[in-house]
Scaffold this motif. Structure first.
Motif: not given
Length: 233
Positions: A4-7, A25-33, A123-128, A137-139
């Motif tokens: 399962k993926v979230a974006v 989810v198993d993988a999360f995508v930062f949708y910043d573009d 992304q740094h704040l969320i990842s940390a 979860t993999r980011l």
């Protein structure tokens, strides 16, 4: 294989529901573009203070830059992190778990202060913060995974790039997602629910769910992950 993926666009120190989505989810995508939206959650969030809710806003350069993408937005005042930390420390110094979390969150802010792009900061704040909430979860970043044209097509592409079987969306996207397009791509489509979060001991008056996750961390410390568990009504 079920994956399962979230974006989702990166937000500044988002509320607990954002982290619950990541944890679901198993993988999360930062949708910043994608295009930056002003007066949104990208560069601001709320904390509780003795005077009530307070907005913490990362100052950014947006004058005349109406078409810029989230990952192009630059910070306009390098002193923002120190100012935010002072407000946070003053607001939560009496919280039950401030002593437990102070050093960890302060260090995260000291690293964020060195970054010049809003997307990098978020992304740094969320990842940390994820490990403090028991989230592993993999980011990923959308710009690293290629792209396709069209709202639904882009999301489907990102899912396929990560070998997903299912896409978990935030509830607000139900007005534009094309379920048939996801089904045609062999993807299940589910929507996140943010109902049923338990309350926790919280400073400064009436309980509020929608404040930054740092409120949860300072008030519950190492027990924070338990309060991301939604309970059926």
């Amino acid at each position: 294989m079920h994956k399962k993926v979230a974006v989702l666009q990166s937000n500044y120190i988002p509320w607990k529901g954002y982290f619950d989505l990541i944890a679901s989810v198993d993988a999360f995508v930062f949708y910043d573009d994608v295009q930056y939206t002003r007066r949104d959650w990208r560069n601001r969030n709320k904390v509780k203070t003795a005077q009530g809710e307070h907005w913490l806003t990362v100052p950014v350069k947006n004058k005349g830059r109406f078409e810029q993408l989230i990952n192009e937005v630059e910070v306009s005042d390098p002193g923002w992190a120190e100012q935010h930390w002072k407000t946070i420390a003053m607001s939560y110094r009496r919280a039950p778990c401030f002593a437990e979390m102070e050093g960890k969150v302060r260090a995260i802010y000291e690293q964020a202060a060195k970054l010049s792009l809003l997307s990098q900061i978020n992304q740094h704040l969320i990842s940390a913060l994820c490990p403090l909430l028991g989230i592993s979860t993999r980011l990923y970043r959308s710009e690293d995974l290629g792209r396709a044209d069209g709202k639904n097509e882009r999301l489907i592409h990102l899912c396929q790039a990560l070998g997903a079987s299912d896409y978990l969306s935030g509830p607000a996207a139900s007005c534009y997602l094309d379920q048939a397009a996801f089904a045609a791509a062999g993807l299940g489509l589910d929507y996140m629910s943010y109902d049923g979060y338990p309350v926790y001991p919280q400073l400064h008056g009436e309980f509020l769910h929608g404040v930054s996750v740092i409120d949860l961390l300072f008030n519950t410390g190492s027990d924070a992950a338990a309060f991301l568990q939604r309970r059926p009504a």
